[in-house]
Design a protein around this motif. Structure first.
Motif, short mmCIF file in Angstrom:
data_model
loop_
_atom_site.label_atom_id
_atom_site.label_comp_id
_atom_site.label_asym_id
_atom_site.label_seq_id
_atom_site.Cartn_x
_atom_site.Cartn_y
_atom_site.Cartn_z
N LEU A 140 0.62 -1.14 -0.08
CA LEU A 140 -0.02 0.06 -0.20
C LEU A 140 0.76 1.13 -0.07
N THR A 141 1.85 1.15 0.81
CA THR A 141 2.99 2.49 0.68
C THR A 141 3.39 2.56 -0.67
N ALA A 142 3.73 1.56 -1.16
CA ALA A 142 4.29 1.74 -2.48
C ALA A 142 3.35 1.89 -3.51
N GLU A 143 2.39 1.83 -3.36
CA GLU A 143 0.91 2.34 -4.15
C GLU A 143 0.88 3.83 -4.10
N VAL A 144 0.81 4.25 -2.91
CA VAL A 144 0.86 5.58 -2.50
C VAL A 144 1.67 6.49 -3.20
#
Length: 92
Positions: free
Chosen positions: A53-57
């Motif tokens: 999720l952090t990578a997507e954000v």
């Protein structure tokens, strides 16, 4: 002599009882160890999800390709100047 032996055995049993069956017994320690192992697995799974999720954000904040891909796949949007073809399958 026999009564002293019985008293000593009863004393030893009463002292050993909490270790085997009490609040801090070895059975309880084994249960807590298994719960700890399960929680560690759950934490690893959640950590991997959080990293994704952090990578997507970060990708959404920095790159326009991710925003464009999401707009195309989820919202069905197209760029100006593009031609959209939709092929329908004929069902018998």
């Amino acid at each position: 002599m026999r009564s002293v032996t019985l008293i000593l055995i009863a004393l030893i049993v009463s002292l050993q009882w909490p270790m085997w069956f009490g609040k801090g017994s070895w059975v309880r320690v084994m249960q807590i160890d298994s719960q700890l192992a399960e929680q560690r697995q759950e934490n690893e799974r959640l950590l991997a999800r959080n990293q994704a999720l952090t990578a997507e954000v970060v990708d959404l904040k920095q790159g326009t390709e991710a925003i464009e891909e999401r707009a195309r796949s989820e919202l069905g949007m197209i760029k100006s100047g593009e031609v959209f073809f939709q092929l329908l399958n004929k069902e018998p």
